[in-house]
Scaffold this active site. Structure first.
Site, PDB file in Angstrom:
ATOM      1  N   TYR A 112     -14.736   3.617  10.873  1.00 50.28           N
ATOM      2  CA  TYR A 112     -13.295   3.492  10.587  1.00 50.28           C
ATOM      3  C   TYR A 112     -12.485   3.993  11.779  1.00 50.28           C
ATOM      4  CZ  TYR A 112      -8.704   5.019   8.963  1.00 50.28           C
ATOM      5  OH  TYR A 112      -7.355   5.253   8.864  1.00 50.28           O
ATOM      6  N   LYS A 160      -9.975   2.018  14.654  1.00 51.24           N
ATOM      7  CA  LYS A 160      -8.603   2.382  15.054  1.00 51.24           C
ATOM      8  C   LYS A 160      -8.506   2.507  16.579  1.00 51.24           C
ATOM      9  CE  LYS A 160      -6.531   2.628  11.080  1.00 51.24           C
ATOM     10  NZ  LYS A 160      -5.495   1.656  10.745  1.00 51.24           N
ATOM     11  N   TYR A 181      -1.248   9.168  12.624  1.00 53.53           N
ATOM     12  CA  TYR A 181      -0.842   9.984  11.478  1.00 53.53           C
ATOM     13  C   TYR A 181      -1.820  11.131  11.280  1.00 53.53           C
ATOM     14  CZ  TYR A 181       0.903   5.312  10.012  1.00 53.53           C
ATOM     15  OH  TYR A 181       1.448   4.066   9.942  1.00 53.53           O
ATOM     16  N   SER A 210      -4.552   6.836  13.590  1.00 53.18           N
ATOM     17  CA  SER A 210      -4.904   8.012  12.791  1.00 53.18           C
ATOM     18  C   SER A 210      -5.367   9.137  13.694  1.00 53.18           C
ATOM     19  CB  SER A 210      -6.042   7.623  11.838  1.00 53.18           C
ATOM     20  OG  SER A 210      -6.610   8.775  11.253  1.00 53.18           O
ATOM     21  N   GLY A 232       0.816  -1.210   0.000  1.00 54.34           N
ATOM     22  CA  GLY A 232       0.000   0.000   0.000  1.00 54.34           C
ATOM     23  C   GLY A 232       0.851   1.261   0.000  1.00 54.34           C
ATOM     24  N   ASN A 266      -6.266  -3.235  -1.944  1.00 56.00           N
ATOM     25  CA  ASN A 266      -6.232  -1.820  -2.345  1.00 56.00           C
ATOM     26  C   ASN A 266      -4.856  -1.445  -2.888  1.00 56.00           C
ATOM     27  OD1 ASN A 266      -7.548   0.704  -2.573  1.00 56.00           O
ATOM     28  ND2 ASN A 266      -6.457   1.467  -0.765  1.00 56.00           N
ATOM     29  N   ASP A 292      -3.916 -12.705   3.516  1.00 51.90           N
ATOM     30  CA  ASP A 292      -4.742 -11.885   4.393  1.00 51.90           C
ATOM     31  C   ASP A 292      -4.284 -12.040   5.840  1.00 51.90           C
ATOM     32  OD1 ASP A 292      -7.224 -11.021   5.927  1.00 51.90           O
ATOM     33  OD2 ASP A 292      -7.902 -10.748   3.853  1.00 51.90           O
ATOM     34  N   LYS A 329      -9.570   1.832   4.933  1.00 48.51           N
ATOM     35  CA  LYS A 329      -9.455   3.218   5.426  1.00 48.51           C
ATOM     36  C   LYS A 329     -10.457   4.194   4.837  1.00 48.51           C
ATOM     37  CE  LYS A 329      -6.138   4.607   1.913  1.00 48.51           C
ATOM     38  NZ  LYS A 329      -5.003   5.423   1.542  1.00 48.51           N
TER      39      LYS A 329
HETATM   40  P1  NAD Z   1      -3.443   1.541   1.572  1.00 53.73           P
HETATM   41  O1  NAD Z   1      -4.828   1.092   1.315  1.00 53.73           O
HETATM   42  O2  NAD Z   1      -2.657   2.102   0.444  1.00 53.73           O
HETATM   43  O3  NAD Z   1      -2.599   0.378   2.246  1.00 53.73           O
HETATM   44  C1  NAD Z   1      -3.182  -0.611   3.062  1.00 53.73           C
HETATM   45  C2  NAD Z   1      -2.751  -1.961   2.501  1.00 53.73           C
HETATM   46  O4  NAD Z   1      -3.275  -3.001   3.310  1.00 53.73           O
HETATM   47  C3  NAD Z   1      -3.258  -2.192   1.077  1.00 53.73           C
HETATM   48  O5  NAD Z   1      -2.171  -2.584   0.257  1.00 53.73           O
HETATM   49  C4  NAD Z   1      -4.270  -3.329   1.226  1.00 53.73           C
HETATM   50  O6  NAD Z   1      -4.306  -4.155   0.086  1.00 53.73           O
HETATM   51  C5  NAD Z   1      -3.760  -4.032   2.465  1.00 53.73           C
HETATM   52  N1  NAD Z   1      -4.776  -4.763   3.233  1.00 53.73           N
HETATM   53  C6  NAD Z   1      -5.978  -4.306   3.667  1.00 53.73           C
HETATM   54  N2  NAD Z   1      -6.606  -5.257   4.370  1.00 53.73           N
HETATM   55  C7  NAD Z   1      -5.779  -6.332   4.424  1.00 53.73           C
HETATM   56  C8  NAD Z   1      -5.850  -7.613   5.017  1.00 53.73           C
HETATM   57  N3  NAD Z   1      -6.932  -7.991   5.711  1.00 53.73           N
HETATM   58  N4  NAD Z   1      -4.813  -8.455   4.868  1.00 53.73           N
HETATM   59  C9  NAD Z   1      -3.725  -8.098   4.151  1.00 53.73           C
HETATM   60  N5  NAD Z   1      -3.604  -6.904   3.560  1.00 53.73           N
HETATM   61  C10 NAD Z   1      -4.608  -6.024   3.699  1.00 53.73           C
HETATM   62  O7  NAD Z   1      -3.526   2.618   2.767  1.00 53.73           O
HETATM   63  P2  NAD Z   1      -2.395   3.549   3.383  1.00 53.73           P
HETATM   64  O8  NAD Z   1      -2.778   4.967   3.097  1.00 53.73           O
HETATM   65  O9  NAD Z   1      -1.053   3.070   3.010  1.00 53.73           O
HETATM   66  O10 NAD Z   1      -2.681   3.317   4.919  1.00 53.73           O
HETATM   67  C11 NAD Z   1      -1.928   2.376   5.676  1.00 53.73           C
HETATM   68  C12 NAD Z   1      -2.460   2.373   7.093  1.00 53.73           C
HETATM   69  O11 NAD Z   1      -2.375   3.693   7.637  1.00 53.73           O
HETATM   70  C13 NAD Z   1      -3.934   1.969   7.199  1.00 53.73           C
HETATM   71  O12 NAD Z   1      -4.096   1.159   8.340  1.00 53.73           O
HETATM   72  C14 NAD Z   1      -4.654   3.296   7.370  1.00 53.73           C
HETATM   73  O13 NAD Z   1      -5.852   3.145   8.090  1.00 53.73           O
HETATM   74  C15 NAD Z   1      -3.636   4.096   8.154  1.00 53.73           C
HETATM   75  N6  NAD Z   1      -3.784   5.550   7.972  1.00 53.73           N
HETATM   76  C16 NAD Z   1      -3.767   6.084   6.715  1.00 53.73           C
HETATM   77  C17 NAD Z   1      -3.955   7.471   6.551  1.00 53.73           C
HETATM   78  C18 NAD Z   1      -3.976   8.092   5.180  1.00 53.73           C
HETATM   79  O14 NAD Z   1      -4.485   9.213   5.057  1.00 53.73           O
HETATM   80  N7  NAD Z   1      -3.427   7.449   4.152  1.00 53.73           N
HETATM   81  C19 NAD Z   1      -4.131   8.289   7.673  1.00 53.73           C
HETATM   82  C20 NAD Z   1      -4.114   7.708   8.933  1.00 53.73           C
HETATM   83  C21 NAD Z   1      -3.929   6.330   9.079  1.00 53.73           C
HETATM   84  N1  UFG Z   2     -11.163  18.391   0.456  1.00 51.60           N
HETATM   85  C1  UFG Z   2     -11.743  19.128  -0.558  1.00 51.60           C
HETATM   86  N2  UFG Z   2     -11.997  18.485  -1.729  1.00 51.60           N
HETATM   87  C2  UFG Z   2     -11.722  17.167  -1.954  1.00 51.60           C
HETATM   88  C3  UFG Z   2     -11.124  16.424  -0.902  1.00 51.60           C
HETATM   89  C4  UFG Z   2     -10.869  17.074   0.301  1.00 51.60           C
HETATM   90  O1  UFG Z   2     -12.018  20.307  -0.404  1.00 51.60           O
HETATM   91  O2  UFG Z   2     -12.000  16.657  -3.041  1.00 51.60           O
HETATM   92  C5  UFG Z   2     -10.835  19.075   1.721  1.00 51.60           C
HETATM   93  C6  UFG Z   2     -11.556  18.498   2.937  1.00 51.60           C
HETATM   94  O3  UFG Z   2     -12.819  19.092   3.106  1.00 51.60           O
HETATM   95  C7  UFG Z   2     -10.554  18.827   4.055  1.00 51.60           C
HETATM   96  C8  UFG Z   2      -9.188  18.752   3.357  1.00 51.60           C
HETATM   97  O4  UFG Z   2      -9.464  18.893   1.962  1.00 51.60           O
HETATM   98  O5  UFG Z   2     -10.755  20.153   4.488  1.00 51.60           O
HETATM   99  C9  UFG Z   2      -8.482  17.432   3.579  1.00 51.60           C
HETATM  100  O6  UFG Z   2      -9.356  16.363   3.244  1.00 51.60           O
HETATM  101  P1  UFG Z   2      -8.835  14.848   3.157  1.00 51.60           P
HETATM  102  O7  UFG Z   2     -10.002  14.008   2.785  1.00 51.60           O
HETATM  103  O8  UFG Z   2      -7.627  14.768   2.309  1.00 51.60           O
HETATM  104  O9  UFG Z   2      -8.355  14.543   4.639  1.00 51.60           O
HETATM  105  P2  UFG Z   2      -9.191  14.491   5.990  1.00 51.60           P
HETATM  106  O10 UFG Z   2      -8.417  15.274   6.997  1.00 51.60           O
HETATM  107  O11 UFG Z   2     -10.592  14.845   5.806  1.00 51.60           O
HETATM  108  O12 UFG Z   2      -9.156  12.944   6.311  1.00 51.60           O
HETATM  109  C10 UFG Z   2      -7.918  12.248   6.406  1.00 51.60           C
HETATM  110  C11 UFG Z   2      -8.131  10.776   6.052  1.00 51.60           C
HETATM  111  C12 UFG Z   2      -9.035  10.152   7.045  1.00 51.60           C
HETATM  112  C13 UFG Z   2      -8.483  10.338   8.396  1.00 51.60           C
HETATM  113  C14 UFG Z   2      -8.251  11.820   8.663  1.00 51.60           C
HETATM  114  C15 UFG Z   2      -7.584  12.051   9.973  1.00 51.60           C
HETATM  115  O13 UFG Z   2      -8.707  10.668   4.784  1.00 51.60           O
HETATM  116  O14 UFG Z   2      -9.107   8.770   6.798  1.00 51.60           O
HETATM  117  O15 UFG Z   2      -7.408  12.361   7.660  1.00 51.60           O
HETATM  118  O16 UFG Z   2      -6.396  11.346  10.011  1.00 51.60           O
HETATM  119  F1  UFG Z   2      -9.373   9.870   9.270  1.00 51.60           F
END
Ligand code: NAD
Ligand code: UFG
Length: 341
Positions: A153, A157, A181, A129, A15, A40, A63, A89
């Site tokens: 979601y 967490k 994060y 998160s 991911g 994903n 998995d 996520k």
């Molecule tokens: P991502 O979807 O790119 O990566 C997650 C990976 O986990 C994917 O490759 C997916 O195929 C794999 N996966 C999901 N369920 C699985 C399972 N049951 N078994 C094996 N593999 C599985 O997402 P990411 O942005 O890299 O996020 C990684 C982690 O960080 C997640 O747990 C997400 O909740 C957390 N996180 C992400 C963000 C963000 O904004 N990207 C913010 C806060 C926390």
């Molecule tokens: N936004 C727009 N247009 C878009 C997408 C987002 O205006 O098409 C705005 C949102 O309203 C927000 C900002 O851009 O003000 C950031 O939005 P994101 O969706 O990129 O991020 P969020 O902070 O809303 O959410 C992210 C992750 C969630 C996580 C959260 C806190 O997507 O999964 O951060 O960690 F829960």
């Protein structure tokens, strides 16, 4: 054996954040085993990680809910620590299908912890998160702020966090680093890996890069009537490579500390949606057409981190600025307009 030649299991390593963290681990000399079901992500991310680092990754498609597979993996590799990214996520999907999130994220993590303890592996770094804070009463948000996630979601967490705190309290041989994060963005500087969402992006930066590359006509800015300087939402965007390095710092911390530890990973600085659009236009030389749309349900006005605990405990600070986040995201998207697909 020095810690850097240790074997680390990276769940979700194909991911977005997992692939960037695998690069940092390999560059630091760790051996990396990945388990990912590719729900994903694409195996091309693993190929790119190997190409960039000139090191190999032991990749297992599977998995984390499959205990037999986990047991085999721990038997086949001398895994000393786990960095656990695997999870779903998408906030909206979690509202529509909560059981999917509790099964995949919560049960999947419990299964992983049971397999780790069975194998005598006692160090886990977990992807939490800032969403666990919900709509925080004040900013910057420190780890002691109340938790109040607003969707399944986020609750998945927080359940995992609570589970880890209980298990670490009961078992002195098991320790966990819980990393909250803020908003990860950007891509590896090579432009060879990056964020590759399936379907229309939910997040701001991937939406902007897809507009820039011509895959979408315009950006919707969700609300310009928030109580912020320009009325648009403010977030703490953190370069994914800085975030990845935070995981290495957390791994090292767990070598000398026992228990459950919670750290915010952010820059401590907030930028508005319009500031992000302007920074992206400046660094990419593109124009991003946008229109002001209604607020998105569940969004909050302002979120940014107090990251001083991570600075103090982990000796980690974000180094890369907003221009690097935008330039690197654009390098990846312009080189791979359709991502890995
Ligand atoms: P991502 O979807 O790119 O990566 C997650 C990976 O986990 C994917 O490759 C997916 O195929 C794999 N996966 C999901 N369920 C699985 C399972 N049951 N078994 C094996 N593999 C599985 O997402 P990411 O942005 O890299 O996020 C990684 C982690 O960080 C997640 O747990 C997400 O909740 C957390 N996180 C992400 C963000 C963000 O904004 N990207 C913010 C806060 C926390
Ligand atoms: N936004 C727009 N247009 C878009 C997408 C987002 O205006 O098409 C705005 C949102 O309203 C927000 C900002 O851009 O003000 C950031 O939005 P994101 O969706 O990129 O991020 P969020 O902070 O809303 O959410 C992210 C992750 C969630 C996580 C959260 C806190 O997507 O999964 O951060 O960690 F829960």
């Amino acid at each position: 054996m020095s810690s850097e030649s240790e074997c680390v299991l990276v769940t979700g390593g194909a991911g977005y954040i997992g692939s960037h963290t695998s690069i940092e681990l390999l560059n630091a000399g760790y051996h990396v085993v990945v388990i990912d079901n590719l729900a994903n992500s694409s195996p091309r991310a693993i190929d790119a990680v190997q190409r960039i680092t000139n090191r190999s990754v032991a990749f297992h498609r599977g998995d984390i809910r499959d205990r037999t597979l986990l047991d085999k993996l721990f038997a086949d590799h001398d895994v000393r620590a786990v960095i656990h990214f695997a999870g779903l996520k998408a906030v909206g999907e979690s509202v529509a299908e909560p059981t999917k999130y509790f099964d995949n994220n919560v049960y999947g993590t419990l299964n992983l912890i049971n397999a780790m303890r069975n194998a005598g592996c006692g160090r886990l770094v977990f992807s939490s998160s800032a969403t666990v804070y919900g709509d925080a009463a004040s900013v910057p948000i420190s780890e002691s702020a109340p938790t109040s996630p607003t969707n399944p979601y986020g609750r998945s967490k927080l359940m995992i966090e609570d589970m880890l705190r209980d298990i670490c309290a009961a078992d002195p041989t098991f320790s966990a680093s819980i990393l909250r994060y803020f908003n990860p963005v950007g891509a590896h500087v090579s432009g060879e890996i990056g964020e590759d969402p399936l379907g229309p992006p939910n997040n701001l930066l991937p939406f902007i890069t897809q507009v820039a590359v011509g895959r979408r006509p315009e950006l919707s800015v969700f609300g310009n009537d928030y109580d912020t300087a320009d009325g648009t939402g403010v977030r703490d965007y953190i370069h994914v490579v800085d975030l990845a390095r935070g995981h290495l710092a957390a791994l090292e911390f767990l070598e000398t500390h026992t228990g459950a530890f919670t750290h915010n990973l952010g820059t401590g600085r907030g930028f508005s949606v319009l500031e992000i659009v302007r920074a992206f236009e400046r660094t990419s030389g593109t124009t991003i057409p946008f229109r002001i749309a209604p607020r998105r349900a569940g969004d909050i006005a302002t979120s940014y981190a107090d990251s001083s605990r991570a600075a103090h405990d982990l000796n980690w600070r974000a180094q890369l600025d907003l221009d690097a986040m935008c330039a690197d995201a654009w390098r990846w998207q312009s080189r791979y307009p359709n991502g890995f697909r």
